[in-house]
Write an enzyme that holds these catalytic residues in place. Sequence first.
Site, short mmCIF file in Angstrom:
data_model
loop_
_atom_site.label_atom_id
_atom_site.label_comp_id
_atom_site.label_asym_id
_atom_site.label_seq_id
_atom_site.Cartn_x
_atom_site.Cartn_y
_atom_site.Cartn_z
CD GLN A 42 39.04 45.58 34.35
OE1 GLN A 42 39.38 44.42 34.55
NE2 GLN A 42 37.97 46.11 34.93
CB SER A 43 46.20 45.75 37.14
OG SER A 43 47.24 44.90 37.56
CG ASN A 44 45.22 40.53 33.61
OD1 ASN A 44 44.03 40.22 33.68
ND2 ASN A 44 45.77 40.99 32.49
#
Length: 331
Positions: free
Chosen positions: A75-77
């Site tokens: 879920q890396s921004n």
Amino acid sequence: MVISFPPKLSLAQTPTPFHCLQRLSQKLKGPRIWIKRDDLTHAAMSGNKLRKLEYIVAQAIQDGCQALITCGGVQSNHCRATAVLCAQMGLKCHLILRGEKPTDVDGNTLLAHLCGAEITYLDKVAYQQNLAQVFADVVQKYEQAGLKAHCIPTGASNEIGLWGYYSAAKELLDDFARAQICPELICCATGSGGTHAGLALGLYHRHYAGVVRGYAVCDNETYFKRKAAEDIAAWYQKYATNQNHDIPPIDVCDEFIGPGYGIATPEIFAMIREVAELEGVLLDPVYTGKAFYGLLQQIKRGEISKAGDVVFVHTGGIFGLFPYRSKLSVG
Ligand SMILES: *Cc1c(COP(=O)(O)O)cnc(C)c1O
């Protein structure tokens, strides 16, 4: 000191808003809590990573690259912002994500998929052991297709990415002047370290006298102090001529990481709901929620003066809320 400025893209909507959280400050009976809305740098590319990518990608394009490769958690921004940016600039994008391929693509990963990023999923062990090799393989894949690729490190935290928050420091000081405040504490969440290090350096060079604190969401104080010192040393080496190469104080609080990166306690989720309801500000359980929780705890314990002004830099993360929907369920 003579500083040579690097190239920069103009993609973020800056200056971002800066305002006081009045109801929350009143409820706590001081200090006044101000918020720098870097969650509003852009709709799809929102958050702190865009300020860093403006510099890193400008350099990559100047070097003739047509593809960007980067890595992070599922879920890396940062990976999502990179994917959207690539689509917007007509560049190829390949993401190397740590974790299982999700059955239901959600949040940040959904947006990265939508924007056409190619994604390699690596389990935790493979990510730890083979990351460099996987980067090299992807570079080679692009090379064979006649494309030059640029690799961006985790969180875009290196001496080029440092420029993002080195420059934002000036924007913040302009905000303070307009609001006529002299905050004694400026804080943010810290994950790969570049936001905190850039802010600390930029504010130090502009003679800011208060504390610049990073609330760790992974790794400890020793790690972040070393990482900041390394990135800042590389920054001086590359961009500054002569004079002293001072490292500013790096104030890291690693007390509020909780059970681990990406894992939040019920108290964090409750606070996210409270701040959303009271102020219309959306925090996330991975970064900003933990940092803001740490700030509020230190205020409640009396470790931060109740009389002054404190500033929280909201670094984004809104899309990371969705995969936690079951923990946030209301009613
Ligand atoms: C990456 C990230 C951070 C941490 O910034 P670093 O520069 O990596 O330390 C904080 N908040 C959000 C929402 C992020 O995506």
